[in-house]
Design a protein around this motif. Structure first.
Motif, short mmCIF file in Angstrom:
data_model
loop_
_atom_site.label_atom_id
_atom_site.label_comp_id
_atom_site.label_asym_id
_atom_site.label_seq_id
_atom_site.Cartn_x
_atom_site.Cartn_y
_atom_site.Cartn_z
N ASP A 196 -1.52 2.19 3.73
CA ASP A 196 -0.35 1.85 2.92
C ASP A 196 0.03 3.08 2.11
O ASP A 196 -0.85 3.72 1.51
N ARG A 212 6.63 7.57 5.69
CA ARG A 212 6.96 6.28 6.30
C ARG A 212 6.29 6.16 7.67
O ARG A 212 5.71 5.12 8.02
N LEU A 216 3.69 3.22 8.89
CA LEU A 216 4.10 2.29 9.94
C LEU A 216 3.32 2.47 11.23
O LEU A 216 3.06 1.49 11.94
N SER A 219 0.38 0.28 11.09
CA SER A 219 0.71 -1.10 10.70
C SER A 219 0.56 -1.32 9.20
O SER A 219 0.28 -2.43 8.74
N LYS A 221 2.09 -0.51 5.05
CA LYS A 221 3.34 -0.66 4.31
C LYS A 221 3.78 0.68 3.73
O LYS A 221 2.95 1.45 3.25
N LEU A 223 6.10 1.92 0.69
CA LEU A 223 6.75 1.40 -0.51
C LEU A 223 7.24 2.55 -1.38
O LEU A 223 6.50 3.50 -1.62
N SER A 234 4.19 -2.22 -6.52
CA SER A 234 3.80 -1.72 -5.20
C SER A 234 2.28 -1.76 -5.01
O SER A 234 1.79 -2.16 -3.95
N GLU A 237 1.14 -5.23 -4.43
CA GLU A 237 1.53 -5.70 -3.11
C GLU A 237 0.58 -5.20 -2.03
O GLU A 237 0.28 -5.92 -1.07
N THR A 238 0.08 -3.99 -2.17
CA THR A 238 -0.80 -3.44 -1.14
C THR A 238 -2.11 -4.19 -1.02
O THR A 238 -2.74 -4.19 0.04
#
Length: 254
Positions: A196, A212, A216, A219, A221, A223, A234, A237-238
């Motif tokens: 992430d 990015r 990605l 797989s 994130k 942010l 952020s 969220e991770t």
């Protein structure tokens, strides 16, 4: 006398009818609050999100982290938000800390290898990580790819299960390597690493594209954060924590 008895019975009947109608028109609502800061719910959500995994924080301590957003240095924001998050991670989840840019390099080689595993992965590690974060100073370069290689090849060595890297950086790679190219090659032989990326106050398109891709392709994130509040959200969220507090009204079914 007879009329008074009839009147009394009528009043009792009328009051009973009104009470019944009022009860039918006002159902018994129950109000429940979802509170993510509740220790039990938070720890359960993290355990589910991080089941069989280890979390390695890779934090940018390059010189640009001394720059301020508003009146507060970015490095201070990073410390504050991690200090908010780390105590909420269950003690039985393995966590660790790698930092880069914390040493000034007079040569290219020195600057691009300034990356250290300051707190090895272990359970109940939040206090050790916080101590290291507040003792580390931002001063050097941004060797992201070298740090990722060290994390994958050394920091996670001997550990089974999922490897979860959370990279917090305020800039792109500046050591002539591409984290995107590295992870593309890595994913050809590994499927147990997720990265992430939190791009903190980065306004360079190429740097954002590289970061990015890094997230990605694994797989993970990607942010973007441009304030302390963004950064906090952020980070939460991770690791699978929703910081919002929501209330909901539940109507009993008949």
């Amino acid at each position: 006398m007879k009329n008074k008895i009839i009147l009394s019975l009528f009043l009792v009947f009328a009051l009973g009818l009104i009470f019944t109608l009022k009860s039918d028109s006002e159902p018994n609502f129950s109000y429940s609050v979802y509170e993510p800061n509740n220790v039990t719910s938070v720890q359960k959500s993290i355990r589910e999100a991080q089941k069989d995994s280890q979390i390695l924080f890779i934090v940018d301590f390059s010189n640009s982290m001394n720059e301020s957003i508003g009146n507060k240095p970015k490095v201070e924001m990073a410390r504050n938000t991690l200090a908010e998050l780390l105590p909420k991670i269950p003690s039985d989840v393995k966590t660790g800390l790698r930092v880069y840019g914390h040493k000034s390099g007079f040569t290219y080689l020195q600057g691009c290898q300034a990356s250290t595993l300051s707190v090895p992965l272990a359970c109940d590690n939040s206090r050790a990580i916080l101590g290291s974060l507040f003792a580390t100073h931002a001063t050097g370069w941004t060797p992201i790819t070298y740090s990722l290689k060290q994390a994958v090849n050394k920091d996670f060595m001997g550990l089974s299960g999922k490897k979860h890297i959370i990279l917090l950086t305020d800039g792109g790679e500046n050591c002539d390597e591409s984290p995107c190219t590295y992870v593309i090659e890595l994913m050809k032989t590994r499927d147990d690493v997720k990265i992430d990326v939190i791009a903190f106050d980065i306004h360079d398109a190429e740097a954002n594209n590289q970061l990015r891709c890094t997230a990605l392709m694994t797989s993970g994130k990607f942010l973007s954060a441009n304030s302390e509040a963004d950064l906090s959200q952020s980070l939460f969220e991770t690791v699978g924590i929703n910081k919002d507090v929501r209330g909901s009204i539940k109507i009993p079914q008949e």
